[in-house]
Design an enzyme around this catalytic site. Structure first.
Site, PDB file in Angstrom:
ATOM      1  N   GLU A 165       0.900  -1.293  -0.074  1.00 37.35           N
ATOM      2  CA  GLU A 165      -0.083  -0.023   0.033  1.00 37.35           C
ATOM      3  C   GLU A 165       1.020   1.221   0.146  1.00 37.35           C
ATOM      4  O   GLU A 165       0.801   2.226   0.758  1.00 37.35           O
ATOM      5  CB  GLU A 165      -1.048   0.130   1.302  1.00 37.35           C
ATOM      6  CG  GLU A 165      -1.884  -1.090   1.050  1.00 37.35           C
ATOM      7  CD  GLU A 165      -3.348  -0.652   1.963  1.00 37.35           C
ATOM      8  OE1 GLU A 165      -3.018   0.038   2.664  1.00 37.35           O
ATOM      9  OE2 GLU A 165      -4.453  -1.885   1.772  1.00 37.35           O
ATOM     10  N   GLU A 352      -5.106  -8.828   0.252  1.00 40.93           N
ATOM     11  CA  GLU A 352      -6.068  -8.567   1.720  1.00 40.93           C
ATOM     12  C   GLU A 352      -7.642  -8.173   1.398  1.00 40.93           C
ATOM     13  O   GLU A 352      -7.763  -7.760   0.158  1.00 40.93           O
ATOM     14  CB  GLU A 352      -5.392  -6.976   2.470  1.00 40.93           C
ATOM     15  CG  GLU A 352      -4.249  -7.443   2.886  1.00 40.93           C
ATOM     16  CD  GLU A 352      -3.697  -5.948   3.428  1.00 40.93           C
ATOM     17  OE1 GLU A 352      -4.678  -5.183   4.121  1.00 40.93           O
ATOM     18  OE2 GLU A 352      -2.597  -5.909   3.786  1.00 40.93           O
TER      19      GLU A 352
END
Ligand code: NOJ
Length: 447
Positions: A165, A352
């Site tokens: 991220e 995720e």
């Protein structure tokens, strides 16, 4: 309905060292941004330090047993850079290497593949003290660390991710001071992103040249941008929103170029490093897969007054989890199919996907009855199956997360775990969702 999964589909779970390990100062580890700021900025962290978490560092043998019993095929985890290089780029900590060697061997002995992130939000404090990601020197520090990891662990790791991220961890770290160094400076955000991309390319190139036969990519926070309007200006704005949110990373990682729709806006044009386009093209090395952290969709409309000509908004008709993530499983399908079309159906993984419940008190774990999580998993698993039926090269699904964790600045206020953790006694108790997931993995299908 019945949705079958391919026999080699990788069912897994994901977590990160900074959120699961604890033992923040054990065996010579140096402080990372969370260790440091949770102690020095109580205004931001409300005294919640990562040191109080599940302490996987000392419990990993038993935890891996629980993962095996669940039937897990792959575990996504991260290496703590500050365990390998605690104080600076020159002094290696052999105890950190020994620890991860034993951890990797334990996973291997239990038949669980590993996907390892090199950098999952836990930047060592020395990196910040020496100038941070915005410093060009970052590229050398990162690639040196990556080489040590490949040299020591590369023979047993199924797949690697350079960064998790980066839109939050690198870009927003500077653009909105989302995480340390809590410095708000847009030019620094753009420079830091550029440095991270160069470091990513060099790391991918180095890994490819070492011929381990594994895969390397990166993990991005990706969600579809919709607009609930039929105005073509709003439709273009939504696409620009997606470019800004995830395309800023995925596009260069897959093509060697920043998104065309953004670089001409003054906000970017005035802040880009010199010769950025030529440098990116020169350094480019294509990664082997796209890692997708899918949590929620986004919505945008045209806004001529906004920096990039779009404004985001919330669709209030959609449910929201207790952490604030909008719940919308079809968004997973749309994200995967968008990437399939755009980049020629690359290998993709859901790295995720999860839902949280609010923990009111640090001492009081949330219930082991979690029907909302089972519903969430079912819906997102069906979406995965639909992607595969539609021809997407989606190879795995990793839920966030295996057990309750430390959640950055939100501390211990949201439980995402398949396994409940009592942070005081460190007792683990599998939730209903753990048993549900175990059954799905065994059957390899869902109705
Ligand atoms: C994504 C991040 O990678 C992870 O560290 C975090 O805990 C989850 N989102 C949930 O917020």
């Amino acid at each position: 309905m019945k949705f079958d999964f391919p026999l080699d589909f990788l069912w897994g779970s994901a977590c990160s060292s900074g959120q699961l390990e604890g033992s923040s100062y054990a065996d010579g580890k140096g402080p990372n941004v969370w260790d440091h700021y949770s102690k020095t900025r109580p205004d931001l962290f409300k005294d919640a330090s990562p040191d109080n978490c599940a302490d996987f560092y000392t419990h990993y043998k038993d935890d891996i047993k629980l993962m095996k019993e669940m039937g897990m095929k792959i575990f996504r985890f991260s290496i703590a850079w500050a365990r390998i290089f605690p104080e600076g780029p020159d002094k290696l900590n052999q105890k950190g290497i020994d620890y991860y060697n034993d951890l990797i061997n334990t996973f291997t002995e239990n038949g669980i593949k590993l996907m390892l992130d090199l950098f999952h939000c836990d930047l060592p404090m020395w990196v910040i003290d020496k100038g941070g990601i915005k410093s060009r020197e970052f590229i050398g520090w990162f690639t040196k660390y990556a080489k040590v990891c490949f040299d020591n662990f590369g023979d047993r790791v199924y797949m690697w991710s350079t960064v998790n991220e980066p839109s939050l961890n690198v870009f927003a770290a500077y653009s909105i001071a989302f995480t340390g160094p809590y410095e708000k400076d847009f030019k620094a955000a753009v420079q830091a992103s550029h440095n991270m991309l160069i470091a990513h390319f060099r790391t991918v190139k180095m890994y490819h040249s070492m011929n381990f036969g594994g895969k390397i990519g990166a993990v991005n926070y990706i969600g579809p941008y919709y607009t609930n309007s039929l105005d073509p200006a709003d439709e273009a704005a939504a696409m620009r929103g997606m470019d800004d949110h995830s395309g800023w990373w995925v596009e260069p990682m897959m093509t060697g170029k920043y998104p065309e729709s953004l670089v001409h806006y003054p906000k970017y044009a005035e802040n880009m490093p010199e010769n950025y386009a030529a440098e990116l093209e020169y350094e480019f090395e294509k990664m082997d897969y796209i890692g997708i952290n899918y949590y929620n969709p986004f919505f945008a409309v045209n806004d001529d007054k906004a920096d990039l000509g779009f404004a985001g908004y919330a669709d209030s008709t959609l449910p929201v989890d207790e952490y604030g993530f909008v719940q919308f499983a079809p968004g997973l399908y749309d994200t995967v199919m968008f990437l399939k079309e755009k980049y020629g159906n690359p290998e993709m993984y859901i790295t995720e996907n999860g839902v949280s419940m609010k923990r009111e008190k640090f001492e009081e774990p949330t219930s082991t009855k979690d029907p909302y999580r089972i519903k969430h998993m079912r819906e997102h698993m069906r979406a995965c199956a639909r992607c595969i039926q539609s021809g997407a090269n989606l190879k795995g699904y990793m839920n966030w997360t295996i057990m309750d964790t430390y959640e950055g600045a939100a501390g211990y206020t949201c439980d995402f775990g398949l396994i409940q953790v009592d942070f005081v006694t460190k007792k683990r108790t599998p939730r209903d969702s753990y048993y549900f997931y175990s059954e799905v993995i065994k059957r390899n299908k869902i109705y």
